[in-house]
Motif scaffolding. Structure first.
Motif, PDB file in Angstrom:
ATOM      1  N   THR A  94       0.816  -1.141   0.128  1.00  0.00           N
ATOM      2  CA  THR A  94       0.022  -0.079   0.175  1.00  0.00           C
ATOM      3  C   THR A  94       0.920   1.424   0.143  1.00  0.00           C
ATOM      4  O   THR A  94       0.469   2.297  -0.541  1.00  0.00           O
ATOM      5  N   ILE A  95       2.125   1.110   0.588  1.00  0.00           N
ATOM      6  CA  ILE A  95       2.835   2.239   0.485  1.00  0.00           C
ATOM      7  C   ILE A  95       3.881   2.333  -0.805  1.00  0.00           C
ATOM      8  O   ILE A  95       3.796   3.280  -1.613  1.00  0.00           O
ATOM      9  N   ILE A  96       4.522   1.262  -1.236  1.00  0.00           N
ATOM     10  CA  ILE A  96       5.168   1.234  -2.580  1.00  0.00           C
ATOM     11  C   ILE A  96       4.449   0.298  -3.593  1.00  0.00           C
ATOM     12  O   ILE A  96       4.261  -0.690  -3.503  1.00  0.00           O
ATOM     13  N   ASP A  97       3.804   1.031  -4.385  1.00  0.00           N
ATOM     14  CA  ASP A  97       2.828   0.820  -5.495  1.00  0.00           C
ATOM     15  C   ASP A  97       3.709   0.254  -6.612  1.00  0.00           C
ATOM     16  O   ASP A  97       4.843   0.239  -6.688  1.00  0.00           O
ATOM     17  N   ASN A  98       3.073  -0.426  -7.463  1.00  0.00           N
ATOM     18  CA  ASN A  98       3.541  -0.917  -8.734  1.00  0.00           C
ATOM     19  C   ASN A  98       4.175  -0.096  -9.880  1.00  0.00           C
ATOM     20  O   ASN A  98       4.890  -0.498 -10.640  1.00  0.00           O
ATOM     21  N   GLU A  99       3.883   1.266  -9.478  1.00  0.00           N
ATOM     22  CA  GLU A  99       4.447   2.190 -10.304  1.00  0.00           C
ATOM     23  C   GLU A  99       5.872   2.638  -9.787  1.00  0.00           C
ATOM     24  O   GLU A  99       6.677   3.342 -10.555  1.00  0.00           O
ATOM     25  N   ALA A 100       6.389   2.213  -8.698  1.00  0.00           N
ATOM     26  CA  ALA A 100       7.494   2.801  -8.053  1.00  0.00           C
ATOM     27  C   ALA A 100       8.702   1.473  -8.081  1.00  0.00           C
ATOM     28  O   ALA A 100       9.665   1.936  -7.930  1.00  0.00           O
ATOM     29  N   VAL A 101       8.160   0.289  -8.246  1.00  0.00           N
ATOM     30  CA  VAL A 101       9.011  -0.847  -8.267  1.00  0.00           C
ATOM     31  C   VAL A 101       8.616  -2.063  -9.273  1.00  0.00           C
ATOM     32  O   VAL A 101       7.322  -1.940  -9.678  1.00  0.00           O
ATOM     33  N   LEU A 102       9.663  -2.844  -9.567  1.00  0.00           N
ATOM     34  CA  LEU A 102       9.330  -4.015 -10.154  1.00  0.00           C
ATOM     35  C   LEU A 102       9.219  -5.004  -9.428  1.00  0.00           C
ATOM     36  O   LEU A 102      10.357  -5.287  -8.707  1.00  0.00           O
ATOM     37  N   ARG A 103       8.226  -5.847  -9.468  1.00  0.00           N
ATOM     38  CA  ARG A 103       8.341  -6.964  -8.459  1.00  0.00           C
ATOM     39  C   ARG A 103       8.344  -8.142  -9.249  1.00  0.00           C
ATOM     40  O   ARG A 103       8.087  -8.328 -10.206  1.00  0.00           O
ATOM     41  N   PHE A 119      15.112  -6.934 -18.542  1.00  0.00           N
ATOM     42  CA  PHE A 119      14.063  -5.934 -19.003  1.00  0.00           C
ATOM     43  C   PHE A 119      14.372  -4.336 -18.788  1.00  0.00           C
ATOM     44  O   PHE A 119      14.189  -3.697 -19.476  1.00  0.00           O
ATOM     45  N   LEU A 120      14.806  -4.106 -17.580  1.00  0.00           N
ATOM     46  CA  LEU A 120      15.224  -2.870 -16.754  1.00  0.00           C
ATOM     47  C   LEU A 120      16.295  -2.276 -17.823  1.00  0.00           C
ATOM     48  O   LEU A 120      16.351  -0.883 -18.068  1.00  0.00           O
ATOM     49  N   TYR A 121      17.119  -3.218 -18.248  1.00  0.00           N
ATOM     50  CA  TYR A 121      18.474  -2.697 -18.931  1.00  0.00           C
ATOM     51  C   TYR A 121      17.975  -2.196 -20.234  1.00  0.00           C
ATOM     52  O   TYR A 121      18.460  -1.075 -20.655  1.00  0.00           O
ATOM     53  N   LYS A 122      16.954  -2.731 -20.983  1.00  0.00           N
ATOM     54  CA  LYS A 122      16.663  -2.714 -22.394  1.00  0.00           C
ATOM     55  C   LYS A 122      15.618  -1.603 -22.241  1.00  0.00           C
ATOM     56  O   LYS A 122      15.491  -1.063 -23.252  1.00  0.00           O
ATOM     57  N   ASN A 123      15.042  -1.160 -20.914  1.00  0.00           N
ATOM     58  CA  ASN A 123      13.839  -0.191 -21.313  1.00  0.00           C
ATOM     59  C   ASN A 123      14.324   1.074 -20.086  1.00  0.00           C
ATOM     60  O   ASN A 123      13.732   1.008 -19.151  1.00  0.00           O
ATOM     61  N   LYS A 124      15.279   1.684 -20.851  1.00  0.00           N
ATOM     62  CA  LYS A 124      15.681   3.114 -19.771  1.00  0.00           C
ATOM     63  C   LYS A 124      14.438   3.932 -19.713  1.00  0.00           C
ATOM     64  O   LYS A 124      14.390   4.244 -18.173  1.00  0.00           O
ATOM     65  N   LYS A 125      13.355   4.187 -20.308  1.00  0.00           N
ATOM     66  CA  LYS A 125      12.302   4.782 -20.228  1.00  0.00           C
ATOM     67  C   LYS A 125      11.581   4.231 -18.897  1.00  0.00           C
ATOM     68  O   LYS A 125      10.996   5.230 -17.912  1.00  0.00           O
ATOM     69  N   ILE A 126      11.343   3.165 -18.792  1.00  0.00           N
ATOM     70  CA  ILE A 126      10.695   2.446 -17.610  1.00  0.00           C
ATOM     71  C   ILE A 126      11.555   2.564 -16.448  1.00  0.00           C
ATOM     72  O   ILE A 126      11.018   2.918 -15.167  1.00  0.00           O
ATOM     73  N   ARG A 127      12.917   2.360 -16.544  1.00  0.00           N
ATOM     74  CA  ARG A 127      13.804   2.472 -15.254  1.00  0.00           C
ATOM     75  C   ARG A 127      13.633   3.810 -14.924  1.00  0.00           C
ATOM     76  O   ARG A 127      13.615   4.113 -13.778  1.00  0.00           O
ATOM     77  N   LYS A 128      13.557   4.868 -15.531  1.00  0.00           N
ATOM     78  CA  LYS A 128      13.526   6.345 -15.096  1.00  0.00           C
ATOM     79  C   LYS A 128      12.262   6.719 -14.638  1.00  0.00           C
ATOM     80  O   LYS A 128      12.138   7.254 -13.664  1.00  0.00           O
ATOM     81  N   LYS A 129      11.234   6.170 -14.934  1.00  0.00           N
ATOM     82  CA  LYS A 129       9.810   6.133 -14.473  1.00  0.00           C
ATOM     83  C   LYS A 129       9.736   5.716 -13.095  1.00  0.00           C
ATOM     84  O   LYS A 129       9.140   6.172 -12.177  1.00  0.00           O
ATOM     85  N   LEU A 130      10.493   4.453 -13.176  1.00  0.00           N
ATOM     86  CA  LEU A 130      10.599   3.716 -11.744  1.00  0.00           C
ATOM     87  C   LEU A 130      11.339   4.718 -10.628  1.00  0.00           C
ATOM     88  O   LEU A 130      11.071   4.740  -9.553  1.00  0.00           O
ATOM     89  N   GLU A 131      12.469   5.176 -11.066  1.00  0.00           N
ATOM     90  CA  GLU A 131      13.311   6.055 -10.156  1.00  0.00           C
ATOM     91  C   GLU A 131      12.525   7.115  -9.889  1.00  0.00           C
ATOM     92  O   GLU A 131      12.510   7.546  -8.631  1.00  0.00           O
ATOM     93  N   LYS A 132      11.812   7.815 -10.739  1.00  0.00           N
ATOM     94  CA  LYS A 132      10.862   9.196 -10.442  1.00  0.00           C
ATOM     95  C   LYS A 132       9.850   8.687  -9.423  1.00  0.00           C
ATOM     96  O   LYS A 132       9.824   9.352  -8.379  1.00  0.00           O
ATOM     97  N   ASN A 133       9.318   7.590  -9.835  1.00  0.00           N
ATOM     98  CA  ASN A 133       8.189   7.192  -8.661  1.00  0.00           C
ATOM     99  C   ASN A 133       8.633   6.641  -7.432  1.00  0.00           C
ATOM    100  O   ASN A 133       8.067   6.907  -6.225  1.00  0.00           O
ATOM    101  N   ILE A 134       9.885   6.061  -7.271  1.00  0.00           N
ATOM    102  CA  ILE A 134      10.398   5.852  -5.959  1.00  0.00           C
ATOM    103  C   ILE A 134      10.695   6.899  -5.139  1.00  0.00           C
ATOM    104  O   ILE A 134      10.579   6.854  -3.866  1.00  0.00           O
ATOM    105  N   ILE A 135      11.102   8.118  -5.968  1.00  0.00           N
ATOM    106  CA  ILE A 135      11.441   9.388  -5.105  1.00  0.00           C
ATOM    107  C   ILE A 135      10.018   9.882  -4.515  1.00  0.00           C
ATOM    108  O   ILE A 135       9.854  10.422  -3.402  1.00  0.00           O
TER     109      ILE A 135
END
Length: 170
Positions: A94-103, A119-135
């Protein structure tokens, strides 16, 4: 081909270190993995700063100090899913949603973890989105030391005052 493009940094010396070292040796990837232990918080953040992806293999829960350090550092994170049978990390979801991490299903599924890293290596856009969302998650739920102490000081003061009305409104 992908493993040759990665360099893994392992921080800590958990119960599986010997088994992991043996596997690394068998796979002949000794030069692709570096182990660190007994590091200061500053040294850990230095290593996190140079990392692109943080992988948690923690079996005890996703709000460990190590994971929180990676959250504060704004890393794209791969973490184990919660366990509905035991209740482990159900609240954390409930704190760390699926937009913030890859489970991944669990920390024992090596193939799934490897695929998540690729997957994250090949998808820099998704990696950057996860970084933004975990912040975003970090800023919402983790407070600075001074803010936390200030909040606790106010709470203790209200408790000592014995004011139930003020405590209920706190």
């Amino acid at each position: 081909t992908y493993p040759n493009k990665f360099h893994a940094i392992v921080i800590g010396s958990g119960s599986m270190k010997t088994q992991l070292l043996n596997r690394i040796s068998e796979e002949k990837i000794d030069k692709r993995v570096t182990f660190f232990s007994n590091l200061s918080t500053l040294e850990i953040f230095d290593l996190l700063r140079f990392s692109n992806i943080y992988v948690s293999l923690n079996r005890n829960g996703n709000l460990s100090n190590s994971n929180i350090e990676a959250m504060v550092a704004g890393k794209a994170m791969i973490i184990p899913s919660s366990d509905n049978q035991t209740g482990k990390d159900v609240y954390t979801d409930t704190i760390i949603d699926n937009e913030a991490v890859l489970r991944v299903n669990n920390s024992d599924n090596i193939e799934e973890i490897a695929q998540a890293i690729i997957f994250l290596y090949k998808n820099k856009k998704i990696r950057k989105k996860l970084e933004k969302n975990i912040i975003r998650v970090t800023n919402k739920y983790l407070k600075s030391w001074n803010d936390r102490i200030s909040w606790e000081y106010k709470l203790i003061s209200l408790i000592l005052k014995g004011s139930k009305t003020e405590l209920n409104n706190f």
